[in-house]
Design an enzyme around this catalytic site. Structure first.
Site, mmCIF file in Angstrom:
data_model
loop_
_atom_site.group_PDB
_atom_site.id
_atom_site.type_symbol
_atom_site.label_atom_id
_atom_site.label_comp_id
_atom_site.label_asym_id
_atom_site.label_seq_id
_atom_site.Cartn_x
_atom_site.Cartn_y
_atom_site.Cartn_z
ATOM 1 N N HIS A 1 -26.272 -24.088 -16.933
ATOM 2 C CA HIS A 1 -25.015 -24.249 -17.692
ATOM 3 C C HIS A 1 -25.238 -24.312 -19.199
ATOM 4 O O HIS A 1 -24.289 -24.179 -19.966
ATOM 5 C CB HIS A 1 -24.291 -25.521 -17.225
ATOM 6 N N ASP B 1 -24.099 -24.148 -27.747
ATOM 7 C CA ASP B 1 -23.373 -24.532 -26.530
ATOM 8 C C ASP B 1 -23.502 -23.430 -25.497
ATOM 9 O O ASP B 1 -23.364 -22.250 -25.840
ATOM 10 C CB ASP B 1 -21.879 -24.717 -26.877
HETATM 11 P P1 ADQ Z 1 -20.167 -29.732 -21.659
HETATM 12 O O1 ADQ Z 1 -21.238 -29.837 -22.690
HETATM 13 O O2 ADQ Z 1 -19.660 -31.008 -21.095
HETATM 14 O O3 ADQ Z 1 -20.611 -28.772 -20.447
HETATM 15 P P2 ADQ Z 1 -17.616 -28.200 -22.229
HETATM 16 O O4 ADQ Z 1 -17.760 -26.927 -21.521
HETATM 17 O O5 ADQ Z 1 -17.041 -28.049 -23.592
HETATM 18 O O6 ADQ Z 1 -18.992 -28.930 -22.436
HETATM 19 O O7 ADQ Z 1 -16.646 -29.284 -21.539
HETATM 20 C C1 ADQ Z 1 -16.588 -29.560 -20.222
HETATM 21 C C2 ADQ Z 1 -15.261 -30.280 -19.849
HETATM 22 O O8 ADQ Z 1 -15.191 -31.614 -20.378
HETATM 23 C C3 ADQ Z 1 -14.006 -29.557 -20.317
HETATM 24 O O9 ADQ Z 1 -13.187 -29.350 -19.199
HETATM 25 C C4 ADQ Z 1 -13.354 -30.514 -21.308
HETATM 26 O O10 ADQ Z 1 -11.938 -30.489 -21.285
HETATM 27 C C5 ADQ Z 1 -13.858 -31.866 -20.858
HETATM 28 N N1 ADQ Z 1 -13.873 -32.764 -22.030
HETATM 29 C C6 ADQ Z 1 -14.547 -32.593 -23.184
HETATM 30 N N2 ADQ Z 1 -14.254 -33.583 -24.058
HETATM 31 C C7 ADQ Z 1 -13.379 -34.388 -23.444
HETATM 32 C C8 ADQ Z 1 -12.677 -35.579 -23.844
HETATM 33 N N3 ADQ Z 1 -12.820 -36.112 -25.064
HETATM 34 N N4 ADQ Z 1 -11.845 -36.153 -22.927
HETATM 35 C C9 ADQ Z 1 -11.691 -35.609 -21.714
HETATM 36 N N5 ADQ Z 1 -12.287 -34.488 -21.299
HETATM 37 C C10 ADQ Z 1 -13.125 -33.879 -22.144
HETATM 38 C C11 ADQ Z 1 -21.758 -27.985 -20.080
HETATM 39 C C12 ADQ Z 1 -22.318 -27.075 -21.179
HETATM 40 C C13 ADQ Z 1 -21.233 -26.129 -21.704
HETATM 41 C C14 ADQ Z 1 -20.656 -25.335 -20.535
HETATM 42 C C15 ADQ Z 1 -20.239 -26.258 -19.403
HETATM 43 C C16 ADQ Z 1 -19.835 -25.468 -18.164
HETATM 44 O O11 ADQ Z 1 -22.848 -27.859 -22.239
HETATM 45 O O12 ADQ Z 1 -21.768 -25.251 -22.664
HETATM 46 O O13 ADQ Z 1 -19.522 -24.617 -20.976
HETATM 47 O O14 ADQ Z 1 -21.311 -27.109 -19.021
HETATM 48 O O15 ADQ Z 1 -20.859 -24.605 -17.749
#
Ligand code: ADQ
Length: 434
Positions: free
Chosen positions: A125, A334
C-alpha cells in the site's frame, strides 16, 4: 469479501504476556474472521519498531528517521511466522491468499515453509523506494527474496514498480519482462501496478446524507458572507507534509493580503501511532506552527486556521469535503492517498471545488484535473492556492469532471478484480496501469 465470502485473518488488536496459541474464529455474514493476539514485547518490536520505525520511514524516503535494530527485525520475522502458523489450520483446498502491506512481507516465505501450495499474492500500500534507499536496509536481500516468493506482487504506481524492477535487475541479477514476469533468486513471479481506489458510490451517497449536510451547515454558519473553506484531512504523519502545507498557507496570507478574511483552512489530523517518538514530534511541530500562524494573522473576527487533532466519521468528512472550495492533499510521499479521491467524489457536480495535489502522491498519476504541486516548494503551493481560490466555476467543473471520471475508472472494484484475476492466473491478465 462481503460479496464473495472468505476468511479475513489478522491481528486482533490485543496483546498479552501469554497470548493463546489458537486464533479466535467467528463468522459475520459470509466472512469468517480469524484473529490472533500477540505477545506484548513482540508486538512492540514488530509493529512499533520494525514496521513503523524502519520500513515505514525508509519506504517513504525518510532515511534520516529510519532505525535499524536487529531485535526489531527478529521480532518481525517471528510474528510473521506466528501469523503463518496460526493461519495454516484455517486454510482449505482451492483457497487463494492475498497478503496486505509492509508489516507482512515475509508471509509467503513462512507459508511455503509450512507446505502451503496455494497461489499467494501481495499488495504494497505504500511506495517502494529507489534501490539506493532500499539498499540501506541491512535485510534488503531477505525482504526482496520474500517478495519474489509470492505469485503476484502489486504496487500502487509505475514508479514503485520501476524502482522494484531496478533492484531485481541490478542487485539480484534478475530479469524483468515487459509483461511483468520477473525471475530472480531462483523464482519466477509476476509484478504489476494496481492503483487502489475508493468505493465511489458510497462516498457520493454519504456526502449527500442528512448527517453530512447537517454538519456542513453548522460549519457554513460560522463562515460569514462568501468566506471560503479549504480543507486538509490526514493521519497526523510526517509523510503527509503538514508543516510544509501550513508554511504554504502562511505564505498565501502574507503574499496575497486580499485572501485574508476571505479564507479559512480547516486541517483535520487524526492522531496516529502515538507511541512512536517521531509522531509525537510532528504533533508538537504542527501545534507550534498552528499557534504561530493564528497568533500572527488572526483578527478579532477571523481566525485563519482551524486545526483539529481528532478523527471524524467518514460521513461527516464527506460533508466537509463537499462544502470546501479547495481540498489540500500535499504529502511528501504517499502510496496512493485516498483522501484526494474522497474529496473529488464528495463534490457537488454543479459547483465543485478544486483539488491541490502533491506530485508525490500516487493518485497524482490518475487525477490529472487536479492542480499538481511540489509540496516542498511552498512559494509555488501558495500561488497555486491563490489560483484555486480564484478559479472560475467553468474551469472548476471541467477539471472536476475529468477527475471524477478517472476516480470511477480506477475505483476499488476495478483494483480488486484486476489483482484477483492476476492472482488466479486468469488468461487475460490485466494490462499494467501506470
Ligand atoms: P494512509 O496513509 O492511512 O493509507 P490515505 O489513503 O490518505 O492514507 O487514508 C486512508 C483513509 O483514512 C481515508 O479513507 C481517509 O478518509 C481516512 N482518514 C484520514 N484522515 C482522517 C481523519 N482525520 N479522520 C478520519 N478519517 C481519516 C495507506 C497509504 C496510502 C494509501 C492507502 C490505501 O499510506 O498511500 O492510499 O494506504 O492503499
Amino acid at each position: 469479501m462481503r460479496d464473495s465470502g472468505g476468511l479475513w485473518f489478522g491481528w486482533s488488536g490485543e496483546t498479552s504476556e501469554e497470548p493463546p496459541e489458537k486464533p479466535k474464529v467467528f463468522r459475520t455474514g459470509k466472512v469468517t474472521y480469524g484473529l490472533i493476539d500477540l505477545k506484548t514485547d513482540d508486538f512492540e518490536a514488530y509493529y512499533g519498531g520494525f514496521s513503523n520505525r524502519t520500513l515505514w520511514p525508509l519506504f517513504h524516503y525518510r532515511l534520516d528517521l529510519a532505525s535499524f535494530e536487529h531485535h526489531w527485525y527478529a521480532a518481525y520475522r517471528k510474528v510473521n511466522q506466528r501469523f503463518a502458523e496460526a493461519l495454516l489450520p484455517l486454510l482449505r483446498d482451492g483457497d487463494i491468499i492475498w497478503i496486505h502491506d509492509y508489516q507482512l512481507i515475509p508471509m509467503a516465505t513462512e507459508l511455503r515453509r509450512l507446505g502451503v501450495n496455494a497461489r499467494i499474492g501481495f499488495f504494497l500500500h505504500i511506495p517502494f523506494p529507489t534501490p539506493e534507499i532500499f539498499l540501506t536496509l541491512p535485510w534488503h536481500r531477505q525482504l526482496a527474496t520474500d517478495l519474489a516468493t509470492y505469485d503476484v506482487v502489486g504496487f500502487q504506481t509505475g514508479t514503485d514498480l520501476r524502482e522494484f524492477s531496478l533492484y531485481i535487475e541490478h542487485e539480484l541479477n534478475g530479469t524483468v519482462q515487459r509483461d511483468g514476469t520477473m525471475r530472480a533468486v531462483g523464482r519466477t513471479f509476476h509484478a504489476g501496478t494496481y492503483p487502489i481506489g475508493i468505493d465511489v458510490d458510497d462516498v457520493v451517497s454519504m456526502s449527500r446524507s442528512v448527517e453530512a449536510r447537517k454538519q456542513a451547515e453548522k460549519v457554513r454558519a460560522t463562515l460569514p458572507g462568501d468566506r471560503m473553506l479549504m480543507i486538509g484531512v490526514d493521519r497526523l504523519d510526517y509523510t503527509k507534509g503538514l508543516i510544509e502545507r501550513l508554511r504554504a498557507y502562511e505564505m498565501l496570507l502574507k503574499d496575497y493580503p486580499s485572501q485574508r478574511r476571505q479564507v479559512v483552512l480547516m486541517q483535520i489530523s487524526a492522531p496516529s501511532r502515538e507511541d512512536v517518538p517521531e509522531y509525537l514530534e510532528i504533533r508538537q511541530q504542527v501545534e507550534l506552527m498552528s499557534g504561530h500562524l493564528n497568533g500572527v494573522y488572526s483578527e478579532s473576527d477571523w481566525v485563519p486556521l482551524r486545526y483539529i487533532n481528532r478523527s471524524h466519521s467518514r460521513r461527516v468528512l464527506t460533508g466537509f469535503f463537499r462544502m470546501s472550495r479547495v481540498g489540500l492533499v500535499t504529502p511528501l510521499r504517499d502510496g496512493m492517498n485516498l483522501v484526494a479521491e474522497e474529496y473529488v467524489a464528495a463534490q457537488d457536480p454543479d459547483d465543485p471545488g478544486v483539488l491541490v495535489l502533491s506530485r508525490f502522491a500516487g493518485c497524482a498519476r490518475i487525477l490529472e484535473g487536479a492542480l499538481i504541486v511540489n509540496p516542498y516548494d511552498v512559494y509555488h503551493v501558495a500561488d497555486t492556492l491563490h489560483a484555486a481560490l480564484s478559479m472560475p466555476q467553468a474551469e472548476r467543473k471541467d477539471r472536476w469532471e475529468r477527475m471524477m471520471q478517472s476516480t470511477r475508472r480506477n475505483d476499488i472494484n476495478v483494483w480488486r478484480d484486476r489483482f484477483l484475476a492476476d492472482l488466479r492466473g486468469d488468461d487475460d491478465r490485466s494490462d499494467n496501469a501506470s
